[in-house]
Scaffold this motif. Structure first.
Motif, PDB file in Angstrom:
ATOM      1  N   GLY A  25       0.822  -1.206   0.000  1.00  0.00           N
ATOM      2  CA  GLY A  25       0.000   0.000   0.000  1.00  0.00           C
ATOM      3  C   GLY A  25       0.855   1.255   0.000  1.00  0.00           C
ATOM      4  O   GLY A  25       0.687   2.141  -0.830  1.00  0.00           O
ATOM      5  N   PHE A  26       1.834   1.314   0.915  1.00  0.00           N
ATOM      6  CA  PHE A  26       2.642   2.525   1.026  1.00  0.00           C
ATOM      7  C   PHE A  26       3.768   2.592   0.001  1.00  0.00           C
ATOM      8  O   PHE A  26       4.188   3.680  -0.372  1.00  0.00           O
ATOM      9  CB  PHE A  26       3.160   2.709   2.453  1.00  0.00           C
ATOM     10  CG  PHE A  26       2.126   3.328   3.341  1.00  0.00           C
ATOM     11  CD1 PHE A  26       1.931   4.703   3.336  1.00  0.00           C
ATOM     12  CD2 PHE A  26       1.295   2.548   4.135  1.00  0.00           C
ATOM     13  CE1 PHE A  26       0.944   5.288   4.116  1.00  0.00           C
ATOM     14  CE2 PHE A  26       0.300   3.126   4.910  1.00  0.00           C
ATOM     15  CZ  PHE A  26       0.129   4.496   4.899  1.00  0.00           C
ATOM     16  N   VAL A  31       3.485   8.255  -5.797  1.00  0.00           N
ATOM     17  CA  VAL A  31       2.884   9.181  -6.770  1.00  0.00           C
ATOM     18  C   VAL A  31       2.217  10.303  -5.979  1.00  0.00           C
ATOM     19  O   VAL A  31       1.236  10.095  -5.275  1.00  0.00           O
ATOM     20  CB  VAL A  31       1.847   8.471  -7.670  1.00  0.00           C
ATOM     21  CG1 VAL A  31       1.364   9.424  -8.751  1.00  0.00           C
ATOM     22  CG2 VAL A  31       2.446   7.216  -8.293  1.00  0.00           C
ATOM     23  N   LYS A  32       2.761  11.510  -6.118  1.00  0.00           N
ATOM     24  CA  LYS A  32       2.427  12.629  -5.240  1.00  0.00           C
ATOM     25  C   LYS A  32       0.926  12.896  -5.102  1.00  0.00           C
ATOM     26  O   LYS A  32       0.416  13.053  -4.010  1.00  0.00           O
ATOM     27  CB  LYS A  32       3.137  13.868  -5.776  1.00  0.00           C
ATOM     28  CG  LYS A  32       2.958  15.117  -4.952  1.00  0.00           C
ATOM     29  CD  LYS A  32       3.778  16.248  -5.562  1.00  0.00           C
ATOM     30  CE  LYS A  32       3.287  17.587  -5.096  1.00  0.00           C
ATOM     31  NZ  LYS A  32       3.976  18.672  -5.800  1.00  0.00           N
ATOM     32  N   ARG A  33       0.214  12.957  -6.206  1.00  0.00           N
ATOM     33  CA  ARG A  33      -1.204  13.325  -6.146  1.00  0.00           C
ATOM     34  C   ARG A  33      -2.132  12.113  -6.203  1.00  0.00           C
ATOM     35  O   ARG A  33      -3.310  12.237  -6.514  1.00  0.00           O
ATOM     36  CB  ARG A  33      -1.541  14.265  -7.307  1.00  0.00           C
ATOM     37  CG  ARG A  33      -0.782  15.570  -7.245  1.00  0.00           C
ATOM     38  CD  ARG A  33      -1.122  16.432  -8.440  1.00  0.00           C
ATOM     39  NE  ARG A  33      -0.321  17.641  -8.465  1.00  0.00           N
ATOM     40  CZ  ARG A  33      -0.592  18.718  -7.726  1.00  0.00           C
ATOM     41  NH1 ARG A  33      -1.632  18.717  -6.925  1.00  0.00           N
ATOM     42  NH2 ARG A  33       0.191  19.779  -7.801  1.00  0.00           N
ATOM     43  N   LYS A 168       9.270  14.760  -1.666  1.00  0.00           N
ATOM     44  CA  LYS A 168      10.006  14.179  -0.549  1.00  0.00           C
ATOM     45  C   LYS A 168       9.081  13.367   0.371  1.00  0.00           C
ATOM     46  O   LYS A 168       9.423  12.258   0.781  1.00  0.00           O
ATOM     47  CB  LYS A 168      10.690  15.302   0.243  1.00  0.00           C
ATOM     48  CG  LYS A 168      11.848  14.784   1.044  1.00  0.00           C
ATOM     49  CD  LYS A 168      12.829  15.860   1.444  1.00  0.00           C
ATOM     50  CE  LYS A 168      13.943  15.190   2.245  1.00  0.00           C
ATOM     51  NZ  LYS A 168      14.967  16.087   2.695  1.00  0.00           N
ATOM     52  N   ILE A 169       7.907  13.914   0.653  1.00  0.00           N
ATOM     53  CA  ILE A 169       6.998  13.222   1.576  1.00  0.00           C
ATOM     54  C   ILE A 169       6.480  11.923   0.959  1.00  0.00           C
ATOM     55  O   ILE A 169       6.504  10.871   1.592  1.00  0.00           O
ATOM     56  CB  ILE A 169       5.826  14.149   1.983  1.00  0.00           C
ATOM     57  CG1 ILE A 169       6.381  15.326   2.797  1.00  0.00           C
ATOM     58  CG2 ILE A 169       4.792  13.381   2.805  1.00  0.00           C
ATOM     59  CD1 ILE A 169       5.359  16.397   3.116  1.00  0.00           C
ATOM     60  N   SER A 174       6.820   5.933   0.695  1.00  0.00           N
ATOM     61  CA  SER A 174       7.145   4.792  -0.142  1.00  0.00           C
ATOM     62  C   SER A 174       8.271   3.968   0.485  1.00  0.00           C
ATOM     63  O   SER A 174       8.240   2.737   0.501  1.00  0.00           O
ATOM     64  CB  SER A 174       7.546   5.284  -1.533  1.00  0.00           C
ATOM     65  OG  SER A 174       7.834   4.202  -2.379  1.00  0.00           O
ATOM     66  N   MET A 175       9.263   4.660   1.041  1.00  0.00           N
ATOM     67  CA  MET A 175      10.377   3.987   1.735  1.00  0.00           C
ATOM     68  C   MET A 175       9.863   3.212   2.946  1.00  0.00           C
ATOM     69  O   MET A 175      10.335   2.115   3.240  1.00  0.00           O
ATOM     70  CB  MET A 175      11.361   5.050   2.235  1.00  0.00           C
ATOM     71  CG  MET A 175      12.703   5.186   1.571  1.00  0.00           C
ATOM     72  SD  MET A 175      13.375   3.912   0.576  1.00  0.00           S
ATOM     73  CE  MET A 175      14.544   3.180   1.662  1.00  0.00           C
ATOM     74  N   LEU A 176       8.877   3.795   3.648  1.00  0.00           N
ATOM     75  CA  LEU A 176       8.290   3.107   4.798  1.00  0.00           C
ATOM     76  C   LEU A 176       7.652   1.790   4.342  1.00  0.00           C
ATOM     77  O   LEU A 176       7.861   0.734   4.957  1.00  0.00           O
ATOM     78  CB  LEU A 176       7.238   4.005   5.464  1.00  0.00           C
ATOM     79  CG  LEU A 176       6.415   3.366   6.591  1.00  0.00           C
ATOM     80  CD1 LEU A 176       7.288   3.135   7.814  1.00  0.00           C
ATOM     81  CD2 LEU A 176       5.227   4.226   6.972  1.00  0.00           C
ATOM     82  N   GLY A 177       6.902   1.860   3.241  1.00  0.00           N
ATOM     83  CA  GLY A 177       6.293   0.643   2.687  1.00  0.00           C
ATOM     84  C   GLY A 177       7.353  -0.388   2.346  1.00  0.00           C
ATOM     85  O   GLY A 177       7.223  -1.577   2.653  1.00  0.00           O
ATOM     86  N   SER A 178       8.437   0.080   1.727  1.00  0.00           N
ATOM     87  CA  SER A 178       9.542  -0.797   1.341  1.00  0.00           C
ATOM     88  C   SER A 178      10.142  -1.496   2.562  1.00  0.00           C
ATOM     89  O   SER A 178      10.413  -2.701   2.549  1.00  0.00           O
ATOM     90  CB  SER A 178      10.610   0.027   0.624  1.00  0.00           C
ATOM     91  OG  SER A 178      11.774  -0.730   0.425  1.00  0.00           O
TER      92      SER A 178
END
Length: 361
Positions: A25-26, A31-33, A168-169, A174-178
């Motif tokens: 999911g994360f 994708v920003k928007r 950045k956010i 995305s890194m958290l999901g990874s």
């Protein structure tokens, strides 16, 4: 003993659920928007895929249901993982209802391939002979090439001119999901293994992830001259995708090497191969699933020939080849059906379907 096994597998099943919801999911929130769209599509796809898979199994369509309740649940989760892999290819370009239609066609397509690979469906591969414990072929390769089949039909000419924005956010999420995927992947790979081989499968998965993480940093720095966060979020996981097939049948040393090579392969995918694939298919692979799941999945299926014990080389090659064909054909067909329901007015924009708070600048 069975009660004990059920309990043991329950823990792994919940880890896989964490991968599905929080991990995938994360990972797709970059994708920003389209953050709302990514997590909502994840929620819906998983919530359809799991019961739908179990329903088909109970009907004895595509092989017999598993003996243990947890085994059946884990197999249903694996199907949901493959759905989310496919979703990454066309993320942001489908209306929410189209993700549902796609999932409804995906599940039987996946089950057909799984039945052929693991349950001697159509008598093509003898039961138990394909070495694919953690699903490099059945889960990752299938999901990726199904997704690529869909994008051939679900990419408009405007999509090629539209930049997929991240900031950045969105990249940190995305890194958290990874990282959630990284942490729970050993449970994912060891869940289907025989109980005596579960510890080995888990350790091998961790080592493959370590190898890929180090090689991703090296390859990203060398090719791009600076580290790209999308490489760190994705290619680091390629080790686990690639070791999937042989995780219960190989040595820790071999796992580290397989992971290291997979990380490099994935970074080369993101930097060099992806633009060429997109031009060839005339389709956009939003999350780069070909680089994280497609190529490392094939690599994992084939590298088992070299690193795993008791492998029948011809069967591994056959498994990879048949999976590629079934995934591609069913993906193209699904893309064609989904395209009948039209295209989004604006790709990668939550505001088309969601109530979005006005941003104050």
């Amino acid at each position: 003993m069975n009660d004990f096994l059920e309990l043991l597998k329950y823990g792994k099943a919940i880890h896989v659920l964490a991968m599905l919801m929080i991990g995938f999911g994360f990972l797709m929130v970059f994708v920003k928007r389209y953050g709302y769209g990514a997590v909502t599509a994840t929620y819906i796809a998983v919530s359809i895929a799991i019961p739908y898979y179990m329903f088909f199994k109970e009907m004895h369509i595509f092989g017999e249901p598993a003996e243990l309740t947890m085994d059946q649940f884990i197999l249903a989760e694996f199907c949901a993982v493959s759905v989310l892999i496919a979703t990454g290819a066309f993320l942001g370009r489908l209306k929410m209802a189209q993700y549902i239609i796609m999932t409804l066609i995906f599940v039987p397509s996946y089950m057909l391939n799984e039945w052929i690979m693991l349950d001697n469906g159509m008598g093509l591969i003898p039961k138990g002979q394909l070495i694919d414990t953690g699903g490099s072929i059945v889960i990752h390769q299938f999901g990726a090439y199904f997704g690529l089949g869909v994008i051939v039909r679900m990419t408009t000419s405007e999509d090629f001119n539209k930049k997929i924005e991240s900031d950045k956010i969105s990249n940190q999420f995305s890194m958290l999901g990874s990282m959630v995927l990284w942490v729970f992947w050993p449970s994912f790979c060891s869940a289907p293994a025989e109980i005596s081989k579960m510890p080995l499968a888990a350790v091998n998965t961790v080592l493959a992830l370590c190898g890929a993480t180090v090689s991703t940093y090296i390859a990203s720095t060398m090719i791009r001259k600076k580290i790209a966060i999308e490489d760190m979020a994705n290619a680091t996981l390629a080790g686990a995708v690639a070791i999937g097939s042989s995780c219960a049948h190989t040595t820790p040393k071999a796992s580290l090497i397989v992971g290291f090579v997979a990380g490099i392969l994935s970074v080369i995918g993101f930097t060099i191969i992806q633009p060429r694939v997109q031009r060839a298919l005339k389709g956009i692979d939003t999350c780069g699933v070909h680089n994280l799941h497609g190529m490392p999945g094939i690599f994992g299926g084939l590298v088992a020939i070299a690193v795993a014990q008791n492998v029948v080389p011809g069967l591994q090659i056959k498994g990879v080849f048949i999976t590629l064909i079934i995934a591609w054909i069913t993906g193209l067909a699904t893309g064609t059906i989904v395209s009948l329901f039209g295209y989004r007015k604006q790709s990668y924009e939550d505001a088309v379907e969601f109530i979005v708070e006005e941003e104050h600048h």
